[in-house]
Motif scaffolding. Structure first.
Motif, short mmCIF file in Angstrom:
data_model
loop_
_atom_site.label_atom_id
_atom_site.label_comp_id
_atom_site.label_asym_id
_atom_site.label_seq_id
_atom_site.Cartn_x
_atom_site.Cartn_y
_atom_site.Cartn_z
N PRO A 218 0.83 -1.20 0.00
CA PRO A 218 0.00 0.00 0.00
C PRO A 218 0.86 1.25 0.00
O PRO A 218 2.04 1.21 0.38
N PRO A 219 0.31 2.38 -0.42
CA PRO A 219 1.04 3.63 -0.26
C PRO A 219 1.22 3.89 1.24
O PRO A 219 0.25 3.95 1.98
N LEU A 220 2.45 4.01 1.67
CA LEU A 220 2.73 4.06 3.11
C LEU A 220 3.88 5.04 3.33
O LEU A 220 5.05 4.65 3.28
N PRO A 221 3.58 6.30 3.56
CA PRO A 221 4.65 7.31 3.67
C PRO A 221 5.73 6.94 4.69
O PRO A 221 6.91 7.20 4.46
N VAL A 222 5.34 6.34 5.82
CA VAL A 222 6.33 6.02 6.85
C VAL A 222 7.36 5.02 6.35
O VAL A 222 8.49 4.97 6.83
N ILE A 254 7.65 13.35 18.85
CA ILE A 254 6.57 12.40 19.13
C ILE A 254 6.43 11.42 17.97
O ILE A 254 6.52 11.81 16.80
N VAL A 255 6.19 10.16 18.29
CA VAL A 255 6.02 9.13 17.26
C VAL A 255 4.65 9.30 16.62
O VAL A 255 3.62 9.07 17.25
N ASN A 256 4.65 9.73 15.38
CA ASN A 256 3.40 9.89 14.63
C ASN A 256 2.94 8.58 14.02
O ASN A 256 1.75 8.28 13.97
N GLY A 282 3.57 8.61 21.54
CA GLY A 282 4.45 8.86 22.68
C GLY A 282 5.79 9.41 22.25
O GLY A 282 6.04 9.64 21.06
N PRO A 283 6.68 9.64 23.20
CA PRO A 283 7.99 10.22 22.89
C PRO A 283 8.87 9.24 22.12
O PRO A 283 8.78 8.03 22.31
N ALA A 284 9.72 9.80 21.27
CA ALA A 284 10.68 8.98 20.52
C ALA A 284 12.02 9.03 21.22
O ALA A 284 12.81 9.95 21.01
#
Length: 330
Positions: A218-222, A254-256, A282-284
């Motif tokens: 799938p299109p997955l920017p991450v 922050i982990v998006n 949460g925090p990275a």
């Protein structure tokens, strides 16, 4: 080796017809796993259907912006494709980590998905193996198991899945497409490999007589900010004792979004959903990464000689996510 028939096919309907007519038929792509198992007497097909000439060797964008990868694409072509390297770099890295150049030139995407475990007892016809002979027992549990499963195993089988490529595909929500006499079908990657349970000989959810035609991502920017890391017992090409495919999107610390899959820890590529839930929003940072790894590995059930994998995988997850987070902060 058992005598077998051989038929080369040039179109999908012809391949499907042969596979559907003979329950002992097997697809032959590069043969890098199947032929070895035939020599060992583990696989005993009555017919080999050579699928290398099928028109399934392309890699192209889907309408939604993802990628479709044909089943006969070689591992070398997959790893070298510029769009794979650009949009799903962990997939290219996983393929390159998986085997030598000679094997990558022969091995196909479809065949990679269907490769069997490298557990030594599976290929030793003198020893019990439930995956090879259902109901005979699992020799690894009381035997040599230092590289065996710590997640999702059962008292019937503790073997691990050997594919590097499949670990990255699991992280990226791939979909497997197939064709049968009843028409086309598809399986989300999360459903493609079956839990080991009490039927370890049943490895995938593919219908009988099915021909894998391709995979879509799938299109997955991450996924564009992803990496694959593999640990093995020697520097030359070897199967993993632990691996991680990770993708991380960090915004303002922050982990998006995060995708995480583990290899060499279960009978199938292991999507680390518990870890992803802990991290998202949460925090990275190293502390959060360690907590996420601990949440995933809390379900680990170790044998006397493979408990080291818990520490190995924890450290591997933390190290790889830290690298990605530091890269995002630059």
């Amino acid at each position: 080796m058992k005598e077998f028939g051989y038929q080369r096919v040039f179109d999908v309907p012809g391949a499907v017809a042969l596979l559907g007519a003979d329950p002992e038929a097997r697809c032959l792509g590069g043969g890098t796993n199947l032929v070895d198992l035939m020599k060992a007497g583990v696989e005993r097909p009555g017919l080999l259907v050579d699928v290398r000439e099928l028109p399934l060797d392309g890699i192209e964008f889907t309408k939604g912006g993802g990628l479709r990868i044909g089943a006969t694409v070689t591992n070398s072509d997959l790893a070298a494709h510029p769009e794979v390297r650009r949009h799903y770099p962990a997939l290219a890295q996983a393929v390159l980590a998986g085997a030598s150049g000679q094997l990558r030139n022969m091995a196909t995407v479809g065949g990679n998905l269907l490769q069997r475990t490298r557990c030594g007892y599976f290929t030793d016809l003198a020893r019990p193996c439930n995956k090879r002979t259902p109901g005979s027992g699992c020799s690894a549990i009381e035997g040599e198991h230092h590289n065996h499963a710590i997640l999702g195993a059962s008292s019937h089988c503790v073997a691990v899945h050997p594919s590097d490529m499949a670990v990255a595909l699991a992280a990226f929500d791939a979909v497997v497409h197939y064709e049968t006499a009843d028409g086309p079908g598809e399986l989300p990657f999360a459903e493609f490999y079956l839990p080991v349970g009490d039927t370890p000989h049943r490895e995938t959810a593919l219908p009988s007589g099915a021909l894998i035609t391709g995979i879509t991502l799938p299109p997955l920017p991450v996924a564009a900010t992803s990496r694959y890391r593999k640990v093995r017992e020697r520097a030359s090409y070897a199967f993993a004792i632990g691996s991680v495919a990770a993708a991380l999107d960090v915004r303002d610390g922050i982990v998006n979004d995060v995708r995480l899959a583990l290899g060499a820890v279960a009978s199938r590529p292991w999507r680390a959903l518990a870890a992803e839930r802990v991290l998202t929003g949460g925090p990275a940072g190293a502390e959060a990464f360690a907590a996420a790894a601990d949440a995933e590995l809390a379900a680990a059930e170790v044998l006397p000689h493979n408990g080291y994998k818990v520490t190995l995988m924890r450290n591997l997850v933390v190290a790889l996510l830290t690298e990605l987070a530091e890269e995002a902060a630059r």
